[in-house]
Motif scaffolding. Structure first.
Motif, PDB file in Angstrom:
ATOM      1  N   TYR A  82       1.134  -4.475  -4.676  1.00 25.05           N
ATOM      2  CA  TYR A  82       0.545  -4.771  -3.288  1.00 25.05           C
ATOM      3  C   TYR A  82       1.882  -4.871  -2.323  1.00 25.05           C
ATOM      4  O   TYR A  82       2.885  -5.313  -2.617  1.00 25.05           O
ATOM      5  N   SER A  92      -4.987  -0.289   1.303  1.00 32.79           N
ATOM      6  CA  SER A  92      -5.803  -0.514   0.202  1.00 32.79           C
ATOM      7  C   SER A  92      -5.750   0.799  -0.901  1.00 32.79           C
ATOM      8  O   SER A  92      -6.038   0.450  -2.194  1.00 32.79           O
ATOM      9  N   SER A  93      -5.360   1.836  -0.176  1.00 36.50           N
ATOM     10  CA  SER A  93      -5.379   3.142  -1.208  1.00 36.50           C
ATOM     11  C   SER A  93      -4.036   3.216  -1.996  1.00 36.50           C
ATOM     12  O   SER A  93      -4.155   3.930  -2.981  1.00 36.50           O
ATOM     13  N   ARG A 106      -2.620   1.970  -4.529  1.00 37.30           N
ATOM     14  CA  ARG A 106      -2.941   1.210  -5.861  1.00 37.30           C
ATOM     15  C   ARG A 106      -1.525   0.787  -6.869  1.00 37.30           C
ATOM     16  O   ARG A 106      -2.080  -0.281  -7.763  1.00 37.30           O
TER      17      ARG A 106
END
Length: 791
Positions: A692, A686-687, A689
């Motif tokens: 995806y 999730s870090s 950014r």
């Protein structure tokens, strides 16, 4: 015709006695005599029927509510202080003599029966009887649930084990967090997902930051935190040495020894020469880590004077004769088997044997007579072993050296201790090692270079520094001589057809080989998937990349490709060492497997009456499985303790930048190993950014859906430490480096619904990339038609 009795209503709180119902005293005496009885059986005993039976049940319930009877089931009752014929117990106490005490019933059932948890004392504890021969090899421990038969003795109740139902009941280790309304338990295990709230008595004695051992309270709790009760307070979270304590309790490592075990160790006597071979004239030396407290192996080498073996060498390996002190079935033996092995932490050791033995009588101390089981091995000029012979003797170590001390002497800087023995003892050892090395090169064991880190603590227990262990020739000398002694032990027992526990290591599975081939393909290195695994082939790969940029990660991946070694009474060979027969013989002070091999040699060679017993042979499979489990338990505890020490060391370095390498790729993030300290941490997906990212298990990489950038296994990156958690040992990083440009020839991940959402770039600003389109303006397709239908 017999006239029926008229129906009479009986109130539950004040039952009126029918004509045939016995009084309370008679009922209590009947229950006392039978320990436990069903209402139906009691009614038959007094000839009660119909209405009298109903009145009996109400009377018994009233007595139970008044605390005079124990209601044990829907229709069963027992006298207070009495135990049934058989039942399920939990081992709850261990007294100063090592005796185990068990309480009948589950905690919830006890609470329900007696009305409050504080009245559990009404249920008497039962002392666990000495185990029968058939179950002696699996002794219960605190927290275990057992099915037992109860016996009333003059001094209390005795529980005879029938079956172990739950070996190692679940325990929680966590830190107390006191809130305004509740007291919570913060688990020290990173993977623990459940949250717990502490319940029970004595909670007012707890303080925020206490590290406790707790047990989950039974029952179904679908939502919110689960209840748990505190069993023991083991320290404070800010204590410098709490990392090892948490690891010990988290994995249920046995601590200390029973009183009977300590007594046996203290009463042990060193043997005289007797029938032993006198080896005291041979100048053995011990070479160990500088901080070693036990010395279970010593070596001596000299040139072979046999004319038939020119340029050959004789190597002696003497091992502490632990079997003389730890005999089958003794308390020492039971505790040693229970532990399986010693466990080593940066600040302490949890030994397999009491210190009076491990650091005393069994330790081959300089200048002291010590009992030994030794092997004399003869090698030819090419390092091939041509003969060996085991003897049970008495030896005296001529010198105790550290690895660094011996290495410095060979490298030209001897000290006052190594100088006098340099030519006579050390140089012959190195010459013999050179001979054995030639044989090792022909044998081609796996040459994986996996650097280890060592945590150094100051006098207060705080981490002072973390350094990479340096591999010295002195270490390799001892390792190779121990391997040859282990091989000799296995070959001797096979020759005499005596069962033993092998140290086995199977070849990698086809699936692991295919995964390795897929990874090497991403680096442009060939590996045929159908090629059978061979150690020379692995070594060829490792040698070819030794000086390349991917050397470290290739070593890591080859290591992960291997199977995990274990103990077994069946011989499957040792793939890593490239040996057909291998057993552990050289460390009986710290490994139970070696003690079993010693006993097997004593039996096979008729070296005494304390060899392997028939019962031990019958249970070798159970023993092998048990000590494999204890070894892995210790390895995990040691690793977790080191991780906590490293996290504590880095706690005040949050925000600092480090160099590292990606050593693991998963769908939820990247695992990174720092170059300097060897610390492991995670970069959450999730870090990342700028896109995806999806996990590609063939390329061993996280690959962006839109632009194809990738984070690949083995890549060197710069990271920033975002969080260090000493309690769990967890480290969280943020990547500072740019991702690699994707391979244009590799298949691109399929774009999902995210292809309609704006994606920020590396700097966090919205951007458009090839293959990206904005969300269309206006109503979504189909909305207008849906409105028409509603009309």
């Amino acid at each position: 015709m017999k006239q029926k009795k008229p129906f009479r209503a009986v109130k539950a709180d004040a039952p009126r006695a029918p004509s045939g119902l016995p009084d309370d005293k008679t009922l209590l005496e009947a229950l006392q005599a039978s320990r436990e009885v069903d209402v139906g059986d009691l009614a038959k005993q007094f000839g009660l029927k119909g209405e009298d039976r109903r009145a009996l049940r109400q009377r018994l319930k009233a007595l139970a509510d008044g605390g005079k009877l124990d209601k044990r089931g829907r229709k069963t009752f027992g006298a207070m202080g009495q135990l049934p014929e058989t039942g399920v117990v939990e081992v709850v106490e261990q007294d100063i003599d090592g005796e185990l005490w068990a309480r009948w019933g589950k905690p919830d059932a006890l609470k329900q029966r007696s009305g409050s948890a504080t009245q559990n004392e009404a249920v008497p504890l039962a002392r666990l009887a000495p185990l029968k021969k058939s179950v002696q090899q699996t002794p219960p421990k605190l927290g275990d649930r057992l099915y037992v038969r109860f016996e009333k003795a003059a001094d209390g109740w005795i529980a005879h084990l029938i079956k172990i139902l739950d070996q190692g009941a679940p325990k929680l280790v966590g830190v107390v967090r006191i809130g305004k309304r509740e007291i919570r338990l913060e688990s020290v295990i990173r993977k623990e997902k459940d949250s717990y709230i502490l319940t029970g008595s004595n909670l007012d004695t707890l303080e925020d930051g206490d590290v406790v051992v707790a047990a989950p309270v039974g029952g179904t709790h679908r939502f919110g935190p689960k209840p748990a009760r505190v069993l023991e307070v083991i320290g404070k979270e800010d204590s410098p040495k709490i990392a090892s304590v948490m690891a010990i309790h988290s994995h249920g490592l046995p601590i200390g020894f029973q009183t009977s075990t300590e007594d046996e160790a203290k009463s042990a006597q060193a043997p005289g020469l007797g029938k032993r071979t006198d080896l005291r004239d041979l100048p053995f030396v011990t070479i160990d880590p500088v901080d070693a407290k036990d010395h279970d192996d010593a070596v001596y080498a000299h040139a072979d004077d046999d004319a038939a073996n020119p340029d050959g060498w004789v190597v002696w390996v003497a091992i502490a004769d632990v079997a003389h002190y730890v005999t089958p079935g003794s308390s020492l033996d039971r505790d040693a088997r229970d532990k399986g092995n010693s466990t080593y932490f940066p600040d302490r050791v949890e030994p397999m044997l009491p210190h009076v033995l491990s650091s005393g009588l069994c330790s081959l101390q300089e200048g002291e007579n010590r009992a030994t089981l030794a092997v004399r091995m003869v090698f030819d000029r090419e390092g091939r072993k041509i003969s060996h012979k085991f003897v049970r003797g008495l030896m005296r170590s001529a010198a105790k050296l550290s690895y660094e001390q011996a290495q410095a002497a060979i490298d030209g800087t001897p000290d006052d201790k190594t100088g006098p023995i340099l030519d006579s003892l050390l140089k012959p050892l190195w010459a013999a090692h050179a001979c054995l090395t030639r044989g090792r090169q022909v044998r081609q064991p796996l040459q994986i270079n996996s650097p280890e880190r060592r945590v150094y603590l100051d006098k207060d227990g705080n981490v002072e520094r973390i350094e990479r262990r340096v591999s010295l020739d002195a270490m390799q000398l001892i390792e190779e001589m121990m391997i040859q002694a282990n091989v000799s032990a296995a070959e001797t027992l096979q020759k005499h057809k005596t069962p033993l526990i092998y140290r086995v290591h199977e070849a990698p599975s086809l699936e692991k080989i295919n995964n390795l081939a897929d990874f090497l393909a991403t680096l442009g290195l060939p590996w045929a998937k159908g090629e059978p695994p061979r150690t020379p082939r692995f070594n060829q790969l490792l040698e070819s990349q030794k000086e390349g940029p991917h050397a470290e990660i290739i070593n890591e991946v080859v290591l992960r490709t291997q199977m995990q070694a274990h103990y077994s009474p069946e011989n499957f060979g040792h793939f890593g060492l490239n040996l057909d027969h291998y057993g552990h013989f050289t460390s009986p002070i710290r490994r139970y497997a070696d003690l079993v091999v010693h006993r097997a040699l004593i039996r096979a060679l008729k070296l005494g009456d304390d060899g392997l017993t028939d019962y031990e042979i019958k249970t070798l499979q159970d023993t092998a499985e048990h000590i494999t489990a204890t070894e892995r338990r210790s390895m995990q505890a040691e690793r977790e303790a080191i991780e906590r020490y490293i996290a504590s060391y880095l706690h005040d370095k949050v925000g600092a930048t480090f160099q590292g390498r990606i050593v693991g790729v998963t769908r939820f993030g990247l695992f990174v190993k720092l170059t300097d300290t060897g610390a492991d941490g995670i970069i959450p997906v999730s870090s990342l950014r700028d896109d995806y990212y999806v996990h590609d298990d063939v390329q061993h990489a996280l690959i962006g859906e839109r632009h194809g950038y990738r984070w690949r296994l083995g890549a060197t990156i710069e990271v920033e430490l975002m969080e260090a958690m000493p309690i769990t040992g967890g480290l969280v990083f943020k990547v500072l480096s740019e991702p690699e440009v994707g391979d244009p020839g590799a298949p691109r991940p399929r774009l999902g619904m995210r292809n309609r959402v704006k994606t920020p770039n590396v700097r966090g600003k919205p951007t458009k990339k090839p293959g990206f389109r904005d969300e269309p303006k206006g109503p979504k397709p189909g909305v207008k038609n849906m409105k028409k239908k509603k009309r």
